[in-house]
Design a protein around this motif. Sequence first.
Motif, PDB file in Angstrom:
ATOM      1  N   TRP A   1       0.813  -1.224   0.000  1.00 19.91           N
ATOM      2  CA  TRP A   1       0.000   0.000   0.000  1.00 19.91           C
ATOM      3  C   TRP A   1       0.842   1.269   0.000  1.00 19.91           C
ATOM      4  O   TRP A   1       0.293   2.371   0.119  1.00 19.91           O
ATOM      5  N   SER A   2       2.152   1.121  -0.104  1.00 18.25           N
ATOM      6  CA  SER A   2       3.038   2.280   0.117  1.00 18.25           C
ATOM      7  C   SER A   2       2.683   3.464  -0.779  1.00 18.25           C
ATOM      8  O   SER A   2       2.690   4.611  -0.330  1.00 18.25           O
ATOM      9  N   VAL A   3       2.370   3.178  -2.044  1.00 20.28           N
ATOM     10  CA  VAL A   3       2.049   4.268  -2.965  1.00 20.28           C
ATOM     11  C   VAL A   3       0.709   4.898  -2.600  1.00 20.28           C
ATOM     12  O   VAL A   3       0.582   6.128  -2.494  1.00 20.28           O
ATOM     13  N   ALA A   4      -0.301   4.070  -2.377  1.00 19.19           N
ATOM     14  CA  ALA A   4      -1.649   4.577  -2.080  1.00 19.19           C
ATOM     15  C   ALA A   4      -1.681   5.425  -0.813  1.00 19.19           C
ATOM     16  O   ALA A   4      -2.520   6.317  -0.669  1.00 19.19           O
ATOM     17  N   LYS A   5      -0.757   5.155   0.096  1.00 18.38           N
ATOM     18  CA  LYS A   5      -0.781   5.794   1.413  1.00 18.38           C
ATOM     19  C   LYS A   5       0.325   6.823   1.627  1.00 18.38           C
ATOM     20  O   LYS A   5       0.267   7.574   2.591  1.00 18.38           O
ATOM     21  N   GLY A   6       1.335   6.816   0.750  1.00 21.07           N
ATOM     22  CA  GLY A   6       2.568   7.492   1.119  1.00 21.07           C
ATOM     23  C   GLY A   6       2.895   8.803   0.440  1.00 21.07           C
ATOM     24  O   GLY A   6       3.967   9.369   0.676  1.00 21.07           O
ATOM     25  N   PHE A   7       1.967   9.309  -0.376  1.00 27.47           N
ATOM     26  CA  PHE A   7       2.248  10.570  -1.069  1.00 27.47           C
ATOM     27  C   PHE A   7       2.591  11.682  -0.080  1.00 27.47           C
ATOM     28  O   PHE A   7       2.093  11.691   1.060  1.00 27.47           O
ATOM     29  N   ASP A   8       3.378  12.637  -0.559  1.00 30.30           N
ATOM     30  CA  ASP A   8       3.618  13.858   0.211  1.00 30.30           C
ATOM     31  C   ASP A   8       2.267  14.449   0.624  1.00 30.30           C
ATOM     32  O   ASP A   8       1.315  14.434  -0.173  1.00 30.30           O
ATOM     33  N   THR A   9       2.189  14.952   1.804  1.00 30.22           N
ATOM     34  CA  THR A   9       1.013  15.628   2.410  1.00 30.22           C
ATOM     35  C   THR A   9      -0.095  14.669   2.831  1.00 30.22           C
ATOM     36  O   THR A   9      -1.162  15.115   3.245  1.00 30.22           O
ATOM     37  N   PHE A  10       0.141  13.342   2.769  1.00 28.67           N
ATOM     38  CA  PHE A  10      -0.926  12.368   3.076  1.00 28.67           C
ATOM     39  C   PHE A  10      -1.002  11.999   4.558  1.00 28.67           C
ATOM     40  O   PHE A  10      -1.732  11.079   4.910  1.00 28.67           O
ATOM     41  N   ALA A  11      -0.267  12.713   5.418  1.00 28.43           N
ATOM     42  CA  ALA A  11      -0.361  12.400   6.855  1.00 28.43           C
ATOM     43  C   ALA A  11      -0.443  13.682   7.691  1.00 28.43           C
ATOM     44  O   ALA A  11       0.448  13.975   8.495  1.00 28.43           O
ATOM     45  N   PRO A  12      -1.537  14.449   7.536  1.00 30.95           N
ATOM     46  CA  PRO A  12      -1.692  15.636   8.392  1.00 30.95           C
ATOM     47  C   PRO A  12      -1.670  15.251   9.876  1.00 30.95           C
ATOM     48  O   PRO A  12      -2.271  14.240  10.262  1.00 30.95           O
ATOM     49  N   LEU A  13      -0.983  16.051  10.654  1.00 36.27           N
ATOM     50  CA  LEU A  13      -0.820  15.809  12.096  1.00 36.27           C
ATOM     51  C   LEU A  13      -1.177  17.076  12.844  1.00 36.27           C
ATOM     52  O   LEU A  13      -0.587  18.134  12.598  1.00 36.27           O
TER      53      LEU A  13
END
Length: 219
Positions: free
Chosen positions: A115-127
Amino acid sequence: MKITLPDDRTVSIGKLLCIGRNYADHAAEMEREVPDAPMVFLKPATAVIRDGGTVHLPPQSRDVHHEIELVAVIGKKGRKISQQEALDHVAGYAVGLDMTARDLQNEAKEQRHPWSVAKGFDTFAPLGPISPATAIDNPQALTLRLEVNGEVRQEASTEHMMFPVAELIHYCSQIFTLMPGDLLYTGTPSGVAPVEHGDELYASATGCDSLRVNVQRST
Ligand code: MN
């Protein structure tokens, strides 16, 4: 990227340990079984953005979903951590978003790819802003709530996690050495849905300061 922990230590963001299908109602909406052990995947630290940031919709996907999650911020190194001691390793909690390119994830599932591509784009983990762990009596009694353009899309209590935070830390620490600056995204409840260019997302969790991000098509 660096974060400042509630005790004022500034550390680099390490691993993002993310848990899939940790709420039965979300597993059901995805038409998936509830796993019998935590399902763990990783995101890169470069996916993190903070409050006020912008989620960029990548050209590779036409279906990016929001997933609101409670995030436990690790403040103490450890491996093979017992459940009893697990919460001592949490420096603080924040609300976060596990942005997911659902179309790419579905393709990956079909092809049995990671799933690395589906989940790992820049800006895909707002904190969101980090609250001290001492300010949160029980991480399993918080209400998560996500509004998109003022409309509630996800709302649930963390009491419904299949595997609570302490168990996740115990489980993950059998595999990975946990380090200060690691972030544990603990899974999303039901209500995931696509976001669009121009959307304003407002995420909150009891006891944590809220997180506001906007969504833009990547240029
Ligand atoms: Mn998730």
